[in-house]
Design an enzyme around this catalytic site. Structure first.
Site, mmCIF file in Angstrom:
data_model
loop_
_atom_site.group_PDB
_atom_site.id
_atom_site.type_symbol
_atom_site.label_atom_id
_atom_site.label_comp_id
_atom_site.label_asym_id
_atom_site.label_seq_id
_atom_site.Cartn_x
_atom_site.Cartn_y
_atom_site.Cartn_z
ATOM 1 N N GLN A 154 -4.834 -1.779 9.322
ATOM 2 C CA GLN A 154 -4.598 -3.102 8.733
ATOM 3 C C GLN A 154 -5.161 -4.185 9.660
ATOM 4 O O GLN A 154 -4.842 -4.215 10.849
ATOM 5 C CB GLN A 154 -3.090 -3.302 8.506
ATOM 6 C CG GLN A 154 -2.733 -4.585 7.790
ATOM 7 C CD GLN A 154 -3.304 -4.643 6.374
ATOM 8 O OE1 GLN A 154 -3.235 -3.682 5.608
ATOM 9 N NE2 GLN A 154 -3.904 -5.778 6.014
ATOM 10 N N ASP A 197 -11.252 2.565 3.543
ATOM 11 C CA ASP A 197 -11.468 1.121 3.411
ATOM 12 C C ASP A 197 -12.962 0.809 3.279
ATOM 13 O O ASP A 197 -13.343 -0.291 2.893
ATOM 14 C CB ASP A 197 -10.912 0.397 4.652
ATOM 15 C CG ASP A 197 -9.726 -0.498 4.316
ATOM 16 O OD1 ASP A 197 -9.517 -0.777 3.119
ATOM 17 O OD2 ASP A 197 -9.025 -0.923 5.247
ATOM 18 N N LYS A 238 0.843 -1.202 0.000
ATOM 19 C CA LYS A 238 0.000 0.000 0.000
ATOM 20 C C LYS A 238 0.880 1.254 0.000
ATOM 21 O O LYS A 238 0.614 2.219 -0.721
ATOM 22 C CB LYS A 238 -0.942 -0.024 1.209
ATOM 23 C CG LYS A 238 -2.040 -1.074 1.036
ATOM 24 C CD LYS A 238 -2.795 -1.407 2.307
ATOM 25 C CE LYS A 238 -3.730 -2.592 2.024
ATOM 26 N NZ LYS A 238 -4.434 -3.086 3.217
#
Ligand code: NAD
Length: 301
Positions: free
Chosen positions: A97, A120, A53
């Site tokens: 994460q 997200d 990422k």
């Protein structure tokens, strides 16, 4: 029939070229898009994902802020970090994460992220938006799959779509997004009886179960589009999806490889959502509210 390959890596590359132009435009107007990535603990797969990422941010000109915490960090400390990032104008997207260590309540962490920075798409507000068809940030993996489907030129309206896997991050949002596009959607999961009876009717089969070899050719309709979301590491170190690629490609019309299919798209959509957030923040600065802000329509060609 031998299927045509849906090359997620190449499509991602094309999209990222377009992102650079959007970043330049934002910078000209005084906004430098930024993504904060929080990682807790030392999960090796998570470290690889976070690394990818951050690399993608660099490639597209997005500033990344890497917040790495030891596994024993308290939930309160993570929440405090998120609160700081929520009010930091340099940060347009916040990603935590997953998975998190077991002493941390994932739901509480995800709900703490500002809805305006939830790139997200896991906050309840964005999840609810999927139900009514106006989420701000579509969750990255299903969003990537939607774009991959568009490249086949097939209109999903009226198609029989079967989604295998019903997780909150892939299967369920995927089903809602395709329902919104007027597909006829069936969702299967670990308790589904006779999986093949469902998969065989699929014009579009999307598999996200995390079970290598789950889908074999006998379960696939001739000419179906097959999207393999699964990422599994075999004992010999190879990475494979959930679909028997070699067998199924002889029946499908289109198929995604693993690796190189959905995986690169997930990271690309994270950057897309970060840019979306920065553009939305700029709109707010100019217009004083979010009214009339329109999400960009991405082109994969
Ligand atoms: P998960 O474990 O949270 O959910 C798996 C789902 O599959 C569950 O709904 C479960 O009921 C269902 N399932 C399990 N076994 C099944 C079976 N035998 N038949 C039918 N359904 C079954 O997993 P997840 O987070 O949704 O991820 C699924 C897979 O996708 C994993 O391999 C993961 O690594 C991969 N993944 C890939 C990306 C990407 O970017 N390509 C992103 C997220 C997840």
């Amino acid at each position: 029939m031998t299927a045509q390959l849906i090359d997620g890596k190449a499509i991602s590359k094309r999209l990222r070229v377009g992102f650079r132009t959007r970043v330049e435009k934002l910078i000209e107007q005084g906004v430098s898009p930024g993504l904060a990535v929080i990682i807790v603990g030392d999960n090796s797969a998570s470290r690889v994902y976070v690394g990818n990422k951050i690399k993608a941010c660099e490639e597209c000109g997005v500033v990344s802020f890497h917040h790495a915490f030891p596994a024993e960090t308290s939930e309160a400390d993570i929440l405090a970090d998120i609160r700081n990032l929520n009010s930091d104008h340099k940060v347009h997207g916040i990603l935590v994460q997953l998975p998190l260590p077991s002493h941390i309540d994932v739901r509480r962490i995800l709900e703490a992220i500002s809805v305006d920075k939830d790139v997200d798409g896991f906050h309840l507000y964005n999840v609810g938006g999927l139900v009514v068809g106006n989420t701000i940030f579509p969750p990255c993996t299903p969003y990537g799959v939607q774009l991959l489907l568009e490249t086949t030129g097939i209109d999903v309206a009226g198609q029989n779509v079967v989604v295998v896997g019903a997780s909150n991050i892939v299967g369920k949002p995927m089903a809602l997004m395709l329902l919104q596009k007027e597909a006829t959607v069936t969702v299967c999961h670990a308790k589904t009886r006779n999986l093949a009876q469902h998969t065989i009717i699929a014009d579009i089969l999307i598999v996200a179960a995390g079970k290598p070899g789950l889908i074999v050719p006998q379960m696939v309709k001739e000419g179906a589009i097959v999207i393999d979301v699964g990422i599994n590491r075999l004992p010999d170190g190879r990475i494979v999806g959930d679909v028997d690629f070699e067998g199924v490609k002889e029946k499908a019309s289109w198929i995604t490889p693993v690796p190189g299919g959905v995986g690169p798209m997930t990271v690309t959509m994270l950057i897309e959502n970060t840019l979306r957030s920065a553009e939305r923040a700029l709109h707010l600065r100019k217009e004083n509210d979010y009214q009339d802000w329109e999400a960009p329509q991405l082109k994969t060609e």
